[in-house]
Scaffold this motif. Structure first.
Motif, mmCIF file in Angstrom:
data_model
loop_
_atom_site.group_PDB
_atom_site.id
_atom_site.type_symbol
_atom_site.label_atom_id
_atom_site.label_comp_id
_atom_site.label_asym_id
_atom_site.label_seq_id
_atom_site.Cartn_x
_atom_site.Cartn_y
_atom_site.Cartn_z
ATOM 1 N N ALA A 1 0.817 -1.219 0.000
ATOM 2 C CA ALA A 1 0.000 0.000 0.000
ATOM 3 C C ALA A 1 0.849 1.267 0.000
ATOM 4 O O ALA A 1 0.548 2.212 -0.737
ATOM 5 N N ASN A 2 1.906 1.315 0.790
ATOM 6 C CA ASN A 2 2.747 2.519 0.832
ATOM 7 C C ASN A 2 3.429 2.763 -0.505
ATOM 8 O O ASN A 2 3.466 3.885 -0.997
ATOM 9 N N SER A 3 3.991 1.714 -1.094
ATOM 10 C CA SER A 3 4.626 1.850 -2.402
ATOM 11 C C SER A 3 3.601 2.215 -3.470
ATOM 12 O O SER A 3 3.867 3.017 -4.362
ATOM 13 N N GLY A 4 2.424 1.609 -3.384
ATOM 14 C CA GLY A 4 1.357 1.907 -4.334
ATOM 15 C C GLY A 4 0.924 3.359 -4.256
ATOM 16 O O GLY A 4 0.665 4.000 -5.283
ATOM 17 N N GLY B 1 0.643 1.244 -13.806
ATOM 18 C CA GLY B 1 0.845 0.951 -12.391
ATOM 19 C C GLY B 1 1.401 -0.442 -12.196
ATOM 20 O O GLY B 1 1.684 -1.156 -13.156
ATOM 21 N N GLY B 2 1.557 -0.805 -10.969
ATOM 22 C CA GLY B 2 2.023 -2.145 -10.645
ATOM 23 C C GLY B 2 3.170 -2.127 -9.663
ATOM 24 O O GLY B 2 4.226 -1.597 -9.971
ATOM 25 N N VAL B 3 2.970 -2.662 -8.483
ATOM 26 C CA VAL B 3 4.021 -2.759 -7.482
ATOM 27 C C VAL B 3 4.327 -4.227 -7.206
ATOM 28 O O VAL B 3 5.472 -4.630 -7.159
ATOM 29 N N ASP C 1 -7.989 0.228 -6.368
ATOM 30 C CA ASP C 1 -7.061 -0.487 -5.494
ATOM 31 C C ASP C 1 -6.996 -1.956 -5.886
ATOM 32 O O ASP C 1 -8.012 -2.645 -5.907
ATOM 33 N N THR C 2 -5.803 -2.446 -6.162
ATOM 34 C CA THR C 2 -5.631 -3.862 -6.481
ATOM 35 C C THR C 2 -5.573 -4.727 -5.220
ATOM 36 O O THR C 2 -5.570 -5.948 -5.323
ATOM 37 N N GLU C 3 -5.485 -4.079 -4.058
ATOM 38 C CA GLU C 3 -5.423 -4.770 -2.762
ATOM 39 C C GLU C 3 -4.212 -5.701 -2.674
ATOM 40 O O GLU C 3 -4.185 -6.611 -1.856
ATOM 41 N N THR C 4 -3.222 -5.505 -3.521
ATOM 42 C CA THR C 4 -2.036 -6.362 -3.614
ATOM 43 C C THR C 4 -2.450 -7.828 -3.790
ATOM 44 O O THR C 4 -1.843 -8.739 -3.247
ATOM 45 N N THR C 5 -3.505 -8.048 -4.566
ATOM 46 C CA THR C 5 -4.042 -9.382 -4.807
ATOM 47 C C THR C 5 -4.234 -9.584 -6.313
ATOM 48 O O THR C 5 -4.961 -8.804 -6.944
ATOM 49 N N PRO C 6 -3.618 -10.618 -6.905
ATOM 50 C CA PRO C 6 -3.761 -10.841 -8.347
ATOM 51 C C PRO C 6 -5.216 -10.941 -8.823
ATOM 52 O O PRO C 6 -5.563 -10.369 -9.863
#
Length: 179
Positions: A56-59, A116-118, A90-95
């Motif tokens: 989230a912070n990097s995003g 985008g993309g972290v 928000d991708t929620e860091t989930t594929p």
């Protein structure tokens, strides 16, 4: 990556991609009032930066850099004289979430391209959806060598260094500095 360099790279990419977008790209998802005063429809960009989850912070930093570049381009008249608008999800860091929002951005919001993309996993999922629909995907912040290698394709652009690049640079620097 230095924020100023990232913004310059993004501004250059937006200018190039703006030239590639047809007149209708991005306009369908915008309200009629979103069109520029001169009648040129805005270019709509989908931002897939993580707002929750592990990155989230990097995003958030990624999203702020992208929006700064969009603001800079709009201050200079947009891309090809067209204003640039964006939608963020928000991708929620989930594929699985990344795939779902990429599909929504393309099919419902009618984005001209996605940026985008972290997380490597999320970026790969977004990339697969973009490839399925032929929508350009600018991958901003992935260090996995596979994302710029075997998982790359003709509409995916990765401009961050990967883990191998970082390792080689660190070793070269250490040898040059310390012998």
């Amino acid at each position: 990556m230095n924020t100023r360099i990232a913004n310059l790279a993004l501004a250059a990419a937006l200018g190039i991609l703006g030239a590639a977008c047809n007149k209708k790209a991005g306009a369908t998802g915008s309200s009629p009032s979103a069109a520029a005063a001169d009648g040129k429809a805005p270019i709509l960009i989908g931002i897939t930066a993580d707002a929750s989850g592990q990155y989230a912070n990097s995003g958030d930093s990624d999203k702020r850099g992208i929006i700064m570049a969009i603001d800079e381009m709009n201050a200079k008249g947009g891309a090809m004289g067209r204003p640039i608008k964006f939608v963020h999800m928000d991708t929620e860091t989930t594929p699985a979430t990344g795939s779902r929002i990429a599909e929504r951005m393309i099919k419902q919001d009618k984005v001209a391209f996605i940026i985008g993309g972290v997380s490597s996993g999320v970026a790969n999922a977004v990339s697969q959806v973009a490839q399925k629909y032929g929508v350009i995907y600018l991958n901003t912040n992935i260090s996995s060598p596979s994302e710029a290698g075997e998982n790359c394709h003709r509409i995916k652009f990765v401009w961050d260094g990967n883990g191998n690049n970082f390792s080689q640079a660190a070793v070269k620097s250490a040898i040059g500095t310390f012998g």
